[in-house]
Design an enzyme around this catalytic site. Structure first.
Site, short mmCIF file in Angstrom:
data_model
loop_
_atom_site.label_atom_id
_atom_site.label_comp_id
_atom_site.label_asym_id
_atom_site.label_seq_id
_atom_site.Cartn_x
_atom_site.Cartn_y
_atom_site.Cartn_z
N GLY A 1 0.82 -1.16 -0.03
CA GLY A 1 0.15 0.10 0.08
C GLY A 1 0.66 1.29 0.09
O GLY A 1 0.33 2.33 -0.05
N HIS B 1 -3.87 16.20 1.75
CA HIS B 1 -3.60 14.92 2.73
C HIS B 1 -3.17 15.58 3.87
O HIS B 1 -2.63 16.76 3.80
CB HIS B 1 -2.59 14.06 1.98
CG HIS B 1 -3.00 12.93 0.96
ND1 HIS B 1 -3.27 13.44 -0.39
CD2 HIS B 1 -3.41 11.88 1.13
CE1 HIS B 1 -3.77 12.03 -0.95
NE2 HIS B 1 -3.71 11.20 -0.08
N HIS B 2 -2.80 14.91 5.08
CA HIS B 2 -2.18 15.13 6.24
C HIS B 2 -0.78 15.87 5.89
O HIS B 2 0.07 15.26 4.95
CB HIS B 2 -2.36 14.28 6.91
CG HIS B 2 -1.55 12.85 6.76
ND1 HIS B 2 -0.22 12.75 7.08
CD2 HIS B 2 -2.15 11.94 5.99
CE1 HIS B 2 0.07 11.45 6.51
NE2 HIS B 2 -1.13 10.87 5.77
N LYS C 1 2.34 13.27 5.17
CA LYS C 1 2.68 12.39 3.99
C LYS C 1 4.00 13.04 3.46
O LYS C 1 4.15 14.23 3.30
CB LYS C 1 1.49 12.74 2.87
CG LYS C 1 1.48 11.74 1.74
CD LYS C 1 0.21 11.91 0.94
CE LYS C 1 0.33 10.99 -0.57
NZ LYS C 1 0.76 9.56 -0.02
#
Ligand code: NAD
Length: 223
Positions: A77, A132-133, A136
């Site tokens: 992932g 995104h946070h 990342k």
């Protein structure tokens, strides 16, 4: 029972995967590999049928290659690495182990990619905004790059650059905006909790061993 090792087990995604595997009736969590836990992947690999890797762009290819060489299936992932490098490693590895990679395990994100391809056939001009946070590491996101590839293959024209927003408070979000004459069409997906990825991860763990090819990219191939 499927024996699962989680690589990157101390990370945000790794912790969520450990919890999901422990909650699955047909799986057993047999190892948590992470330098932060003082456990090397090589030391727990032998116990696994499947390794799930959510680590860093620098380590994902080496980790997956080690799995495949040991005859263990790899579900990857991690994003931000060169997928073609991993494809070459998977296709060159000895043995029959499979490697499955998904830049996004959330069903909603997969549907966003599918519907974007359909829209691109009629409204080709588009822009991608991914949010995104702030921890990342890669930009643009693996999901955005995969979405762009699929839209272009469907005849669309993804304007450069892909826009990347990094802010605390965000998890994983993406919008594709298509523009036509006198109209726009926006498609947006929001992962507001890392649990959104877990059904896809568990599906990949269950199915990776049956894949016809040694190397497969995209959750759409399992649905
Ligand atoms: N495919 C998806 O659906 C999806 C969803 C969310 C995040 N991601 C990706 O997953 C990856 C991890 O994200 P995160 O937010 O959990 O990051 P994180 O920084 O919280 O966790 C990464 C973990 O990997 C560990 N690690 C580093 N090197 C390692 C090695 N050689 N072996 C084992 N573990 C190692 C680190 O110590 C850390 O605990 C990123 O690439 C991110 O983009 C993918």
């Amino acid at each position: 029972m499927i024996s699962v090792v989680v690589s990157g087990a101390a990370g945000r995604m790794g912790q969520a995967v450990c919890e999901a595997v422990e909650g699955a009736e047909d799986m057993e969590l047999v190892g948590r590999a992470d330098p932060a836990l003082g456990v090397e992947l090589a030391s727990v690999l032998g116990d696994a049928d499947v390794v799930v890797d959510f680590t860093t762009p620098e380590t994902a290819v080496a980790n997956a290659s080690a799995c495949l060489e040991a005859g263990v299936h790899a579900v990857v992932g991690t994003t931000g690495f060169d997928t073609e490098e991993l494809r070459a490693a998977a296709e060159g590895a000895s043995g029959e182990a499979r490697c499955f990679v998904a830049p996004n395990f959330a069903i909603g994100a997969v549907l966003l990619m599918e519907v974007s391809q359909r829209i691109a056939a009629h409204m080709p001009e588009c822009e991608i905004v991914e949010l995104h946070h702030d921890k990342k590491l890669d930009a643009p996101s693996g999901t955005a790059r995969r979405t762009a590839e699929l839209i272009e293959a469907a005849g669309g024209n993804v304007h450069e650059p892909i826009h990347s927003v990094r802010l605390s408070g965000l998890v994983a979000h993406q919008e594709v905006i298509f523009g036509g004459e006198g109209q726009t069409l926006s498609v947006r997906h929001d992962s507001i909790d890392r649990r959104s990825f877990m059904p896809g991860v568990l599906l990949a763990v269950r199915r990776v061993g049956e894949l016809p090819e040694r190397f497969t990219v995209g959750l759409e191939n399992l649905l």
